[in-house]
Design a protein around this motif. Structure first.
Motif: not given
Length: 447
Positions: A164-166, A170-176, A194-197
């Motif tokens: 997940a994120g920490d 955030g959402g941007k890094e999780i997306g990439y 923590g993915k995008g909606q």
């Protein structure tokens, strides 16, 4: 063997094996020493703890990526898969210059007990990199994340390890990273939370750690026949944990008067409102890692360079930045100012000396493995939604989160009652989290 002797033996093992990992040794010491009453009653559990202290797998790898000038940069990547006795490895990824194996191991060790407390089937893990996003373009961040995932992908999976994120993720890094994982594996699965909606994320995941912290603090205050309503609250940090904490605290009627960053802290005597809380998202998006602009944006607030918010008079303090951010002197200042409750939103936010001062003074104190478990709890709920191919409403997720935080609070108190430890949330969280994992390990044999 007495519980004290068992604890000393365990700590001697850690000191011998990992003398150059201070954060990890601190985390183990805190847990092991608090569990002495458990080892007194069940000496065989100390042998399980000796196994538990050693991670099942610790991975370090090179992350080579191309900056905007065409130069190859190199960072270190880490993933510590600590324990999967009760479920797949689960734990965040932290991108910050301070990241090293000691910090990742301490975070992974804490994650075991935190995940156990949520009652969801999740093991403990943690990972990250010493990558610094400050001054980096989005294109550079994307290339770094893609390179990081190229190596990490071989070690994770929806039923193996779900990061997940920490901090810094955030959402941007999780997306990439999710996009790169799909390219490499051809699998669209719930491998990250923590993915995008629009592609498998859960509602209220960014706010979840702060929401959960606030719910836990509310439960602690109820034991003293009071609530957050009308309380003055000091919060550190300005990232997602702080943001979620501010949102829910204000919603519950509290007056939040501080935030902080590496450059200092903001004191806002008028208290935060929706506009100010939303501005925290803008501050984070700049990647400058400073809070001073808040004082320029909102006249009447004050910026105190190089200081921490714990000198401000408050009823409740919540750590939402990083480890060891509240020390003994800070704790004494909070006690002198009449603070009644300290909740950790950051992992190991208080130093051992600070915890001793707070508990000796009779303040309510909750360790992060209990009070900041809301983030990983909603990550677990995201995993459930992904597995069922369902999407729950905000109200449904929030109701699940509130129930989980109430359950964690009750588990802590139940462990305290079982071992006659009063209202010691530090003991309660460690004991309740450990006993569940311990039982699973014993039932699974030599693992």
């Amino acid at each position: 063997m007495s519980g004290v002797a068992a604890a000393q033996r365990l700590l001697a093992v850690v000191d011998k094996r990992d003398p150059h990992q201070p954060e990890f040794r601190q985390a183990v010491k805190e847990v092991v020493e608090s569990l002495i009453p458990v080892f007194d009653v069940h000496p065989e559990y100390a042998d399980v703890m000796e196994r538990l202290i050693e991670p099942e797998r610790a991975i370090q790898f090179r992350v080579a990526w191309l900056d905007d000038k065409g130069k190859i940069q190199v960072n270190r990547g880490f993933r510590v898969q600590y324990n999967q006795a009760i479920g797949p490895y689960k734990g965040g990824l932290r991108f910050h210059p301070s990241v090293n194996m000691s910090i990742i191991k301490f975070l992974g060790f804490e994650q075991i007990f935190k995940n156990s407390l949520t009652t969801l089937p999740m093991g403990g893990a943690k990972g990250g990199s010493d990558f610094d996003a400050r001054g980096k373009s989005d294109a550079e961040i994307m290339r770094f994340c893609q390179s990081f995932m190229t190596e990490l992908a071989r070690h994770i999976g929806a039923n193996i390890d779900v990061p997940a994120g920490d901090i810094g993720v955030g959402g941007k890094e999780i997306g990439y990273m999710f996009g790169q994982y799909k390219r490499l594996t051809k699998n669209f699965e719930g491998v990250l939370t923590g993915k995008g909606q629009t592609w498998g994320g859960s509602l209220i995941r960014p706010e979840a750690t702060g929401y959960g912290l606030t719910y836990f603090v509310q439960e602690m205050l109820k034991t003293k026949n009071t609530t957050l309503a009308g309380k003055t609250v000091c919060v550190s940090g300005f990232g997602n944990v702080c943001w979620g904490t501010c949102l829910k605290s204000v919603e519950l009627g509290a007056k939040v008067v501080t935030i902080s960053g590496p450059d200092g802290y903001i004191y806002d005597p008028a208290g935060m409102n929706a506009e100010k809380i939303n501005y925290l998202l803008e501050l984070r998006a700049t990647n400058n890692d400073v809070v001073a602009p808040y004082a320029q944006r909102f006249p009447g607030s004050q910026f105190h360079a190089g200081k921490k918010p714990w000198e401000v008079k408050c009823d409740v303090a919540m750590t939402c930045a990083t480890q060891n951010e509240l020390n003994g002197d800070d704790a004494r200042q909070l006690v002198a100012n009449g603070c009644m409750c300290v909740g950790e939103g950051s992992n190991m936010g208080c130093t051992p000396e600070a915890i001793e001062v707070l508990q000796h003074a009779g303040l309510l104190f909750s360790p992060g493995k209990a009070s900041n478990a809301g983030g990983v709890a909603v990550s677990g709920l995201e995993m459930s939604q992904n597995s069922m191919r369902l999407r729950w409403t905000t109200e449904e997720v929030d109701q699940h989160l509130q129930r989980i935080m109430r359950d964690i609070h009750e588990q802590c108190l139940a462990a305290c009652r079982r071992f006659n430890k009063g209202q010691d949330y530090l003991f309660g969280a460690n004991a309740a989290g450990f006993l569940k994992v311990c039982q699973a390990m014993m039932e699974q044999g030599c693992v």
